[in-house]
Write a protein that holds these residues in place. Structure first.
Motif: not given
Length: 260
Positions: A14-18, A41-46, A63-76
């Motif tokens: 599961p996330k967060p995974r290495s 799809t959030a469980p499959y995006v890191d 706003d988009k980065l906040a959406v990513l944070a809500d789904h435990a997705v790192a923003s790069c």
């Protein structure tokens, strides 16, 4: 109705995974589109990379980065924007802006702007106190090919400078860097980078299905794949789990083999 559960599949951490990271390329979708996509799809995006400088033009990037944070997705933040900022003497302003916007990761590259390796590593060190740093190795111009030694040396030096992950260049086209002009994997380059920094520290840009399948077959479902299109997130996960013919041997009983 919950998710299907009648098959025996490999267990994915599961996330967060290495390892087994899926790194996607955002070409400029809205926060609403990102939220709708990640709802399933959030469980499959890191790692979610905003590419091509789109973040700089997006008034709603926070706003988009906040959406990513809500789904435990790192923003790069994609590396080309930082390269251009560096060329204009605005690298620090770019990093400060990315920090304020809410990015968790920054890509440091030198595939577009002429930049000495020492300057790249100075950028890595400057970014590492605020972000998880991802570096990129390889040129976007097919006429500028690294030698095998240069691939390994740069990847290793990037890690020494503070990079958490090294991205092996393939572009959205999948025809440069670790691929030839036809999109075929350059296996000697891949082996050189793996030997230099270790499999878990590399993200292989693999925009094409055949490339993704090659890496899964070669290194297993735990390989890190990058530049995945937003509409192919589930598709890549099916490759990892052996739900497609390309990698079905992953999920078949040991007494069976897929038809070729």
């Amino acid at each position: 109705m919950g998710p299907a559960s009648f098959l025996t599949l490999l267990s994915r951490p599961p996330k967060p995974r290495s390892s087994g990271l899926t790194h996607v390329l955002d070409t400029g979708v809205t926060p609403a589109v990102a939220a709708d996509l990640l709802a399933g799809t959030a469980p499959y995006v890191d790692i979610w990379k905003t590419g091509w400088g789109t973040a700089y033009l997006d008034d709603r990037i926070a706003d988009k980065l906040a959406v990513l944070a809500d789904h435990a997705v790192a923003s790069c933040l994609g590396g080309t924007l930082l390269e251009i900022a560096w060329a204009q003497g605005a690298a620090e302003a770019c990093l400060a802006w990315a920090d304020e916007a809410g990015f968790t990761h920054v890509e440091v590259s030198r595939g577009t702007v002429p930049m000495a390796l020492d300057a790249k590593h100075e950028l890595v060190r400057r970014a590492a106190d605020r972000f998880v740093v991802v570096t990129e190795v390889g040129a976007k111009d097919p006429a500028q090919q690294h030698t095998l030694a240069q691939w390994g040396d740069e990847a290793g030096q990037d890690r020494d400078a503070g990079a958490a992950l090294v991205v092996a260049e393939g572009r959205q086209s999948g025809t440069v860097g670790i691929y030839d002009g036809e999109g075929t994997v350059r296996e000697d380059v891949v082996d050189e980078i793996v030997d230099a920094v270790g499999l878990d520290r590399i993200v292989f840009e693999a925009p094409r299905t055949a490339q993704q399948a090659w890496f899964v077959r070669r290194f297993g479902p735990g390989v890190n794949l990058g530049n995945v299109a937003l509409d192919e997130i589930l598709s890549v996960e099916t490759l990892r789990l052996g739900l497609r013919s390309d990698t079905a041997e992953v999920s078949l009983p040991v007494t069976m083999e897929p038809v070729r």
